[in-house]
Design an enzyme around this catalytic site. Structure first.
Site, PDB file in Angstrom:
ATOM      1  N   THR A   1      -3.502   5.472   7.607  1.00  0.00           N
ATOM      2  CA  THR A   1      -4.562   4.616   7.047  1.00  0.00           C
ATOM      3  C   THR A   1      -4.306   3.153   7.417  1.00  0.00           C
ATOM      4  O   THR A   1      -4.883   2.250   6.813  1.00  0.00           O
ATOM      5  CB  THR A   1      -4.613   4.732   5.500  1.00  0.00           C
ATOM      6  OG1 THR A   1      -3.306   4.470   4.975  1.00  0.00           O
ATOM      7  CG2 THR A   1      -5.088   6.087   5.046  1.00  0.00           C
TER       8      THR A   1
ATOM      9  N   ARG B   1      -3.502   1.345  11.100  1.00  0.00           N
ATOM     10  CA  ARG B   1      -4.273   1.005  12.295  1.00  0.00           C
ATOM     11  C   ARG B   1      -4.152   2.159  13.294  1.00  0.00           C
ATOM     12  O   ARG B   1      -3.061   2.716  13.477  1.00  0.00           O
ATOM     13  CB  ARG B   1      -3.749  -0.279  12.956  1.00  0.00           C
ATOM     14  CG  ARG B   1      -4.106  -1.562  12.217  1.00  0.00           C
ATOM     15  CD  ARG B   1      -5.600  -1.890  12.286  1.00  0.00           C
ATOM     16  NE  ARG B   1      -5.957  -3.129  11.615  1.00  0.00           N
ATOM     17  CZ  ARG B   1      -6.363  -3.219  10.345  1.00  0.00           C
ATOM     18  NH1 ARG B   1      -6.480  -2.148   9.593  1.00  0.00           N
ATOM     19  NH2 ARG B   1      -6.689  -4.402   9.828  1.00  0.00           N
TER      20      ARG B   1
ATOM     21  N   GLU C   1     -11.695   2.927  17.857  1.00  0.00           N
ATOM     22  CA  GLU C   1     -12.710   2.979  16.799  1.00  0.00           C
ATOM     23  C   GLU C   1     -13.991   2.385  17.343  1.00  0.00           C
ATOM     24  O   GLU C   1     -13.929   1.371  18.036  1.00  0.00           O
ATOM     25  CB  GLU C   1     -12.251   2.165  15.576  1.00  0.00           C
ATOM     26  CG  GLU C   1     -11.188   2.888  14.780  1.00  0.00           C
ATOM     27  CD  GLU C   1     -10.766   2.162  13.507  1.00  0.00           C
ATOM     28  OE1 GLU C   1     -11.460   1.227  13.072  1.00  0.00           O
ATOM     29  OE2 GLU C   1      -9.721   2.542  12.965  1.00  0.00           O
TER      30      GLU C   1
ATOM     31  N   ILE D   1       0.840  -1.205   0.000  1.00  0.00           N
ATOM     32  CA  ILE D   1       0.000   0.000   0.000  1.00  0.00           C
ATOM     33  C   ILE D   1       0.874   1.254   0.000  1.00  0.00           C
ATOM     34  O   ILE D   1       0.623   2.210  -0.742  1.00  0.00           O
ATOM     35  CB  ILE D   1      -0.968  -0.013   1.205  1.00  0.00           C
ATOM     36  CG1 ILE D   1      -1.877  -1.251   1.147  1.00  0.00           C
ATOM     37  CG2 ILE D   1      -1.806   1.258   1.245  1.00  0.00           C
ATOM     38  CD1 ILE D   1      -2.723  -1.498   2.395  1.00  0.00           C
TER      39      ILE D   1
ATOM     40  N   ARG E   1      11.438  -2.154   8.413  1.00  0.00           N
ATOM     41  CA  ARG E   1      12.349  -3.048   9.138  1.00  0.00           C
ATOM     42  C   ARG E   1      13.535  -3.418   8.249  1.00  0.00           C
ATOM     43  O   ARG E   1      14.657  -3.505   8.683  1.00  0.00           O
ATOM     44  CB  ARG E   1      11.612  -4.307   9.586  1.00  0.00           C
ATOM     45  CG  ARG E   1      10.995  -4.133  10.960  1.00  0.00           C
ATOM     46  CD  ARG E   1      10.090  -5.262  11.269  1.00  0.00           C
ATOM     47  NE  ARG E   1       9.075  -5.425  10.208  1.00  0.00           N
ATOM     48  CZ  ARG E   1       8.059  -6.261  10.266  1.00  0.00           C
ATOM     49  NH1 ARG E   1       7.908  -7.021  11.310  1.00  0.00           N
ATOM     50  NH2 ARG E   1       7.178  -6.350   9.295  1.00  0.00           N
TER      51      ARG E   1
ATOM     52  N   HIS F   1     -12.611   4.506   8.716  1.00  0.00           N
ATOM     53  CA  HIS F   1     -11.955   3.252   8.325  1.00  0.00           C
ATOM     54  C   HIS F   1     -12.565   2.696   7.025  1.00  0.00           C
ATOM     55  O   HIS F   1     -13.128   1.605   7.005  1.00  0.00           O
ATOM     56  CB  HIS F   1     -12.054   2.217   9.459  1.00  0.00           C
ATOM     57  CG  HIS F   1     -11.019   1.137   9.362  1.00  0.00           C
ATOM     58  ND1 HIS F   1     -10.456   0.534  10.454  1.00  0.00           N
ATOM     59  CD2 HIS F   1     -10.437   0.527   8.291  1.00  0.00           C
ATOM     60  CE1 HIS F   1      -9.593  -0.388  10.075  1.00  0.00           C
ATOM     61  NE2 HIS F   1      -9.562  -0.405   8.761  1.00  0.00           N
ATOM     62  N   ILE F   2     -12.411   3.493   5.955  1.00  0.00           N
ATOM     63  CA  ILE F   2     -12.997   3.086   4.664  1.00  0.00           C
ATOM     64  C   ILE F   2     -11.927   2.792   3.611  1.00  0.00           C
ATOM     65  O   ILE F   2     -12.221   2.783   2.414  1.00  0.00           O
ATOM     66  CB  ILE F   2     -13.980   4.153   4.118  1.00  0.00           C
ATOM     67  CG1 ILE F   2     -13.284   5.525   3.971  1.00  0.00           C
ATOM     68  CG2 ILE F   2     -15.224   4.255   4.982  1.00  0.00           C
ATOM     69  CD1 ILE F   2     -14.036   6.477   3.057  1.00  0.00           C
TER      70      ILE F   2
HETATM   71  C1  DGY Z   1      -7.692  -4.278   6.233  1.00  0.00           C
HETATM   72  O1  DGY Z   1      -7.873  -4.988   5.252  1.00  0.00           O
HETATM   73  O2  DGY Z   1      -6.835  -4.524   7.079  1.00  0.00           O
HETATM   74  C2  DGY Z   1      -8.584  -3.097   6.366  1.00  0.00           C
HETATM   75  O3  DGY Z   1      -8.142  -2.228   7.332  1.00  0.00           O
HETATM   76  C3  DGY Z   1      -9.985  -3.545   6.692  1.00  0.00           C
HETATM   77  O4  DGY Z   1      -9.961  -4.117   7.963  1.00  0.00           O
END
Ligand code: DGY
Length: 327
Positions: free
Chosen positions: A238, A240, A269, A159, A180, A288-289
């Site tokens: 984006t 956690r 959350e 990502i 890391r 959390h979208i």
């Molecule tokens: C993930 O895939 O980890 C997204 O945050 C949805 O939980």
């Protein structure tokens, strides 16, 4: 032979049920609005062979002590911090996740938050709703431009790499990252420069978090970290919510230690509506979208189902987190 039973712990895109049913599985789905309480999850898991789980299900050591009979678990998410993978491995249970299929969607949200924060979009939209748009304001609510700025990526995996690519293409940003271990492929593709964590904090104009939540990364973005960042820096998370210490972030923004923040994940959350972050001009928060596109969620459902089917057909999984348990 009796068909293997798979429990899906929430309603997810239909493709999962269809693929599993076509492959001869009996599919059970939890129909409720939210996640099952753990006792109900355990009770229902005890009646099936395999699970498709979501991030809100708690699969801890206790869960595995009660559900040793399960043969395989497919998580409908790329993140799996809700699963005690060591405990699963201890009872020989393979677990998979859903990488790749949601990378574009999640990076788009990181990119969108960066844009929204840099131009105070959420705040200005709220001004209109409050009837506060009176006239052109030459000196009010000025944002900042991104062209040529430095993007810092914490966790240059799939990502993070897409986010970096977007920022390079759109704003010719210089890319620095901390992981890391070094990601040589991404360094080549993006001209990204590996730096220490402290250097990442110091150099980034935008710092975007894409790491996993672990004991190492929990609250790593805290008062000490924010204090090392530029006062014009934008913090984007984006991954956690547990990766940032939210009271420290609120304080850093209030005191002008950093300039702005864009969050798709919060801690806890859901975020409560009276959270001070929601009223700050240089902050944008989403619920959390990251993976919430038709393409990504369909891909996640498909991959979760295919992991289970492949496991029963071949003894392997496509994206197994603990492949050492597969013979
Ligand atoms: C993930 O895939 O980890 C997204 O945050 C949805 O939980």
């Amino acid at each position: 032979m009796k068909p293997k039973k798979v429990l899906i712990t929430r309603i997810i895109p239909d493709v999962a049920r269809l693929l599993l049913t076509d492959a001869g599985f009996e599919v059970l789905e939890h129909q409720g609005e939210g996640p099952m309480p753990q006792d109900e999850l355990i009770r229902r898991a005890q009646e099936v062979n395999a699970l498709i789980t979501l991030g809100a299900d708690r699969l801890d050591n206790y869960f595995f002590s009660q559900c040793k009979h399960l043969e395989v678990i497919a998580q409908f998410a790329v993140g799996y911090d809700n699963i005690d993978v060591e405990a699963a491995t201890g009872v020989g249970m393979p677990v998979s996740n859903t990488p790749d299929v949601l990378s574009d969607a999640t990076a788009d949200i990181a990119f969108g938050l960066m844009m929204a924060v840099s131009r105070k979009m959420f705040f200005n939209h709220k001004m209109i709703l409050r009837g506060q748009w009176k006239q052109f304001e030459p000196l009010k609510h000025l944002g900042m431009e991104l062209t040529g700025k430095t993007l810092g990526i914490f966790g240059l995996g799939r990502i993070g790499r897409v986010m970096a690519k977007r920022c390079l293409g759109a704003f010719d940003m210089e890319i620095v990252y901390h992981n890391r271990s070094r990601n040589m492929e991404a360094e080549k593709e993006l001209g990204a420069r590996y730096v220490s964590f402290d250097q990442l904090l110091k150099e980034s104009d935008v710092l975007s978090v894409h790491c996993v939540l672990s004991e190492e990364t929990r609250s790593i973005f805290n008062q000490q970290a924010f204090a090392k960042m530029k006062s014009e820096a934008i913090f984007i998370n984006t991954s956690r919510g547990g990766v940032h210490h939210e009271p420290d972030l609120i304080e850093a923004l209030k005191q002008g230690v950093i300039w702005g923040a864009g969050l798709d994940v919060t801690n806890p959350e859901p975020m409560l509506p009276d959270n001070p972050l929601l009223e700050m001009p240089n902050v944008a928060v989403l619920p959390h979208i990251g993976s919430a596109t038709i393409e990504a969620r369909t891909g996640m459902a498909r991959l979760a189902a295919e992991n289970i089917i492949t496991y029963y057909q071949t003894g392997k999984m496509i994206t197994c987190i603990n492949p050492q348990v597969l013979s």
